[in-house]
Scaffold this active site. Structure first.
Site, mmCIF file in Angstrom:
data_model
loop_
_atom_site.group_PDB
_atom_site.id
_atom_site.type_symbol
_atom_site.label_atom_id
_atom_site.label_comp_id
_atom_site.label_asym_id
_atom_site.label_seq_id
_atom_site.Cartn_x
_atom_site.Cartn_y
_atom_site.Cartn_z
ATOM 1 N N PHE A 2 0.848 -1.185 0.000
ATOM 2 C CA PHE A 2 0.000 0.000 0.000
ATOM 3 C C PHE A 2 0.896 1.252 0.000
ATOM 4 C CE2 PHE A 2 -1.986 -3.499 2.217
ATOM 5 C CZ PHE A 2 -3.235 -3.574 1.627
ATOM 6 N N SER A 40 -6.796 -7.775 -0.802
ATOM 7 C CA SER A 40 -6.252 -7.163 0.410
ATOM 8 C C SER A 40 -6.720 -5.718 0.509
ATOM 9 C CB SER A 40 -4.722 -7.203 0.399
ATOM 10 O OG SER A 40 -4.254 -8.536 0.418
ATOM 11 N N CYS A 47 -3.605 -4.981 7.105
ATOM 12 C CA CYS A 47 -4.013 -5.555 5.824
ATOM 13 C C CYS A 47 -4.948 -6.720 6.107
ATOM 14 C CB CYS A 47 -2.780 -6.018 5.066
ATOM 15 S SG CYS A 47 -3.143 -6.962 3.571
ATOM 16 N N THR A 49 -8.173 -9.380 4.573
ATOM 17 C CA THR A 49 -8.627 -10.020 3.343
ATOM 18 C C THR A 49 -10.141 -9.976 3.223
ATOM 19 O OG1 THR A 49 -6.735 -11.535 3.373
ATOM 20 C CG2 THR A 49 -8.630 -12.178 2.047
ATOM 21 N N ALA A 67 -7.969 -12.483 12.864
ATOM 22 C CA ALA A 67 -7.560 -13.568 13.755
ATOM 23 C C ALA A 67 -7.038 -13.020 15.081
ATOM 24 C CB ALA A 67 -6.515 -14.435 13.070
ATOM 25 N N HIS A 105 1.310 -4.444 7.790
ATOM 26 C CA HIS A 105 1.660 -5.263 8.944
ATOM 27 C C HIS A 105 1.982 -4.329 10.111
ATOM 28 C CE1 HIS A 105 3.083 -8.428 5.815
ATOM 29 N NE2 HIS A 105 1.771 -8.362 5.904
ATOM 30 N N THR A 157 4.665 12.333 7.425
ATOM 31 C CA THR A 157 6.058 12.695 7.635
ATOM 32 C C THR A 157 6.263 13.074 9.096
ATOM 33 O OG1 THR A 157 6.299 13.510 5.365
ATOM 34 C CG2 THR A 157 7.904 14.274 6.985
#
Length: 211
Positions: A2, A40, A47, A49, A67, A105, A157
């Site tokens: 991404f 995704s 991320c 699904t 999960a 992640h 930033t």
């Protein structure tokens, strides 16, 4: 992959399941034809699904499964019906890389310490806001002034760094098209440190061990 450029704000419609697995149904403005099963989608950073997608008024409704590790390590475990989240679909070959490379992640949670209006930048479009955040101590070495950071799925930033505290500046446009306008002191955000910084640190560690 991404870019951290939010393309829509979704709203959680329902949450089912327990601490081991939850299914979240989310309403968004995306064209349902563009959400393939297994696609995704970055949902305020993580991320996730898409396990279903169907047309809805003004866009689509899609579902994702989260999960146990995602529920424990991110803010996803706190989401309820009505929670608004930043959305970004994954990059396609040829897309413009306007933010920075983001994996989806999440490394940890950052906490907002303060929010300050920058009055000297106020205009007809509104005022900018400076947020000061505290990073987990094990992640603060990866955050550098003028470097990039991803917070709740937003590429930003870094302005200043002092110990485990760092600040980011949000312009009026970003406040309007993301959930940042709703953020307050004490809120926790999904934090992903810069990918390059992470691998540079790992390489340095490996060389030190080898030497």
């Amino acid at each position: 992959m991404f870019t951290g450029l939010v393309s829509d704000i979704g709203t959680v419609l329902s949450v089912e399941g327990d601490e081991s697995l939850r299914r979240l149904t989310i309403r968004c403005g995306y064209d349902p034809a563009g959400i393939a099963l297994g696609a995704s989608i970055a949902c305020s950073g993580p991320c996730l699904t898409a396990v279903s997608a169907e047309p809805a008024e003004g866009g689509a409704v899609f579902a994702v499964d989260a999960a146990a590790e995602t529920l424990a390590r991110t803010t996803v475990g706190l989401w309820r019906a009505g929670t608004r989240i930043n959305l970004e679909r994954s990059l396609r070959i040829g897309d413009e890389l306007g933010g920075h490379l983001v994996t989806g992640h999440v490394d940890g949670l950052a906490e907002i310490v303060s929010r300050e209006t920058i009055t000297d930048t106020e205009s007809s479009w509104g005022a900018s806001e400076r947020f000061t955040l505290r990073a987990p101590s094990h992640l603060s070495p990866f955050i550098a002034a003028k470097g990039s950071v991803c917070l709740d799925g937003t590429s930003l930033t870094v302005n200043t760094v002092e110990g485990d505290l760092f600040s980011v500046l949000l312009i009026p446009h970003t406040l309007e098209v993301t959930t940042w306008g709703e953020r307050r002191e004490g809120d926790r955000l999904n934090l992903e440190v810069d990918l390059i910084a992470r691998y540079a640190a790992r390489l340095t560690e490996a060389r030190a061990q080898a030497g």
